[in-house]
Motif scaffolding. Structure first.
Motif, PDB file in Angstrom:
ATOM      1  N   HIS A 111       0.839  -1.203   0.000  1.00  0.00           N
ATOM      2  CA  HIS A 111       0.000   0.000   0.000  1.00  0.00           C
ATOM      3  C   HIS A 111       0.875   1.255   0.000  1.00  0.00           C
ATOM      4  O   HIS A 111       0.609   2.204  -0.749  1.00  0.00           O
ATOM      5  CB  HIS A 111      -0.930  -0.007   1.216  1.00  0.00           C
ATOM      6  CG  HIS A 111      -1.767   1.226   1.327  1.00  0.00           C
ATOM      7  ND1 HIS A 111      -2.841   1.472   0.506  1.00  0.00           N
ATOM      8  CD2 HIS A 111      -1.666   2.283   2.161  1.00  0.00           C
ATOM      9  CE1 HIS A 111      -3.366   2.641   0.824  1.00  0.00           C
ATOM     10  NE2 HIS A 111      -2.676   3.150   1.830  1.00  0.00           N
ATOM     11  N   GLN A 112       1.914   1.268   0.823  1.00  0.00           N
ATOM     12  CA  GLN A 112       2.808   2.423   0.884  1.00  0.00           C
ATOM     13  C   GLN A 112       3.500   2.659  -0.446  1.00  0.00           C
ATOM     14  O   GLN A 112       3.629   3.806  -0.892  1.00  0.00           O
ATOM     15  CB  GLN A 112       3.859   2.241   1.987  1.00  0.00           C
ATOM     16  CG  GLN A 112       3.297   2.346   3.379  1.00  0.00           C
ATOM     17  CD  GLN A 112       4.325   2.004   4.445  1.00  0.00           C
ATOM     18  OE1 GLN A 112       5.290   1.288   4.198  1.00  0.00           O
ATOM     19  NE2 GLN A 112       4.098   2.497   5.652  1.00  0.00           N
ATOM     20  N   ASP A 149      11.472   2.931   1.110  1.00  0.00           N
ATOM     21  CA  ASP A 149      11.611   1.969   2.202  1.00  0.00           C
ATOM     22  C   ASP A 149      10.654   0.793   2.032  1.00  0.00           C
ATOM     23  O   ASP A 149      10.996  -0.351   2.339  1.00  0.00           O
ATOM     24  CB  ASP A 149      11.385   2.647   3.551  1.00  0.00           C
ATOM     25  CG  ASP A 149      12.506   3.602   3.924  1.00  0.00           C
ATOM     26  OD1 ASP A 149      13.550   3.624   3.239  1.00  0.00           O
ATOM     27  OD2 ASP A 149      12.322   4.353   4.913  1.00  0.00           O
ATOM     28  N   ALA A 150       9.453   1.064   1.534  1.00  0.00           N
ATOM     29  CA  ALA A 150       8.488  -0.006   1.285  1.00  0.00           C
ATOM     30  C   ALA A 150       9.012  -0.950   0.204  1.00  0.00           C
ATOM     31  O   ALA A 150       8.906  -2.176   0.330  1.00  0.00           O
ATOM     32  CB  ALA A 150       7.136   0.574   0.877  1.00  0.00           C
ATOM     33  N   ALA A 162      11.704  -3.108   1.758  1.00  0.00           N
ATOM     34  CA  ALA A 162      11.130  -4.116   2.654  1.00  0.00           C
ATOM     35  C   ALA A 162      10.489  -5.249   1.860  1.00  0.00           C
ATOM     36  O   ALA A 162      10.641  -6.430   2.203  1.00  0.00           O
ATOM     37  CB  ALA A 162      10.110  -3.476   3.588  1.00  0.00           C
ATOM     38  N   LEU A 163       9.783  -4.903   0.788  1.00  0.00           N
ATOM     39  CA  LEU A 163       9.172  -5.939  -0.055  1.00  0.00           C
ATOM     40  C   LEU A 163      10.242  -6.805  -0.713  1.00  0.00           C
ATOM     41  O   LEU A 163      10.092  -8.029  -0.809  1.00  0.00           O
ATOM     42  CB  LEU A 163       8.273  -5.303  -1.113  1.00  0.00           C
ATOM     43  CG  LEU A 163       6.945  -4.760  -0.598  1.00  0.00           C
ATOM     44  CD1 LEU A 163       6.290  -3.866  -1.647  1.00  0.00           C
ATOM     45  CD2 LEU A 163       6.016  -5.896  -0.194  1.00  0.00           C
ATOM     46  N   ALA A 164      11.321  -6.193  -1.143  1.00  0.00           N
ATOM     47  CA  ALA A 164      12.412  -6.954  -1.755  1.00  0.00           C
ATOM     48  C   ALA A 164      13.006  -7.937  -0.756  1.00  0.00           C
ATOM     49  O   ALA A 164      13.286  -9.094  -1.096  1.00  0.00           O
ATOM     50  CB  ALA A 164      13.489  -6.007  -2.272  1.00  0.00           C
ATOM     51  N   ALA A 216       1.108   9.697  -3.271  1.00  0.00           N
ATOM     52  CA  ALA A 216       1.108  10.912  -2.460  1.00  0.00           C
ATOM     53  C   ALA A 216       2.038  10.796  -1.251  1.00  0.00           C
ATOM     54  O   ALA A 216       2.316  11.793  -0.582  1.00  0.00           O
ATOM     55  CB  ALA A 216      -0.319  11.224  -1.988  1.00  0.00           C
ATOM     56  N   ALA A 217       2.524   9.601  -0.974  1.00  0.00           N
ATOM     57  CA  ALA A 217       3.425   9.388   0.163  1.00  0.00           C
ATOM     58  C   ALA A 217       4.796   9.974  -0.153  1.00  0.00           C
ATOM     59  O   ALA A 217       5.197  10.053  -1.320  1.00  0.00           O
ATOM     60  CB  ALA A 217       3.547   7.896   0.469  1.00  0.00           C
ATOM     61  N   PRO A 218       5.538  10.351   0.873  1.00  0.00           N
ATOM     62  CA  PRO A 218       6.904  10.834   0.630  1.00  0.00           C
ATOM     63  C   PRO A 218       7.750   9.755  -0.058  1.00  0.00           C
ATOM     64  O   PRO A 218       7.566   8.563   0.170  1.00  0.00           O
ATOM     65  CB  PRO A 218       7.434  11.115   2.041  1.00  0.00           C
ATOM     66  CG  PRO A 218       6.223  11.248   2.903  1.00  0.00           C
ATOM     67  CD  PRO A 218       5.180  10.366   2.282  1.00  0.00           C
TER      68      PRO A 218
END
Length: 64
Positions: free
Chosen positions: A11-12, A25-26, A29-31, A17-19
Motif C-alpha cells: 500500500h505504501q 523503504d516499502a 522491505a518488499l524486496a 502521495a506518500a513521501p
C-alpha cells in the motif's frame, strides 16, 4: 514479517502521495520479503514429502 506487513508495504509503495522515502523503504522491505520467501521455498524443492515438494514448486512458479 507478516502478511499484514507485506500488505502495508504494498500500500505504501502504491501511494503516490506518500513521501519518496516511505515508498523507497516499502520497496526495500518488499524486496527483503521476496528474497526470504524464495530462499525458504528453494530450500525445500527436494522435500521428501511429495505434497510439500509440489506446493513448493507451484509457489516458485507463481512467484516467477
Amino acid at each position: 514479517m507478516t502478511h499484514d506487513s507485506i500488505e502495508k508495504w504494498a500500500h505504501q509503495l502504491a501511494d503516490v502521495a506518500a513521501p519518496w522515502v516511505t515508498r523507497r523503504d516499502a520497496a526495500d522491505a518488499l524486496a527483503e520479503a521476496v528474497v526470504k520467501a524464495r530462499t525458504a521455498l528453494a530450500a525445500h524443492t527436494n522435500d521428501k514429502d511429495v505434497d510439500v515438494k509440489m506446493a513448493v514448486i507451484r509457489a516458485l512458479e507463481r512467484a516467477g
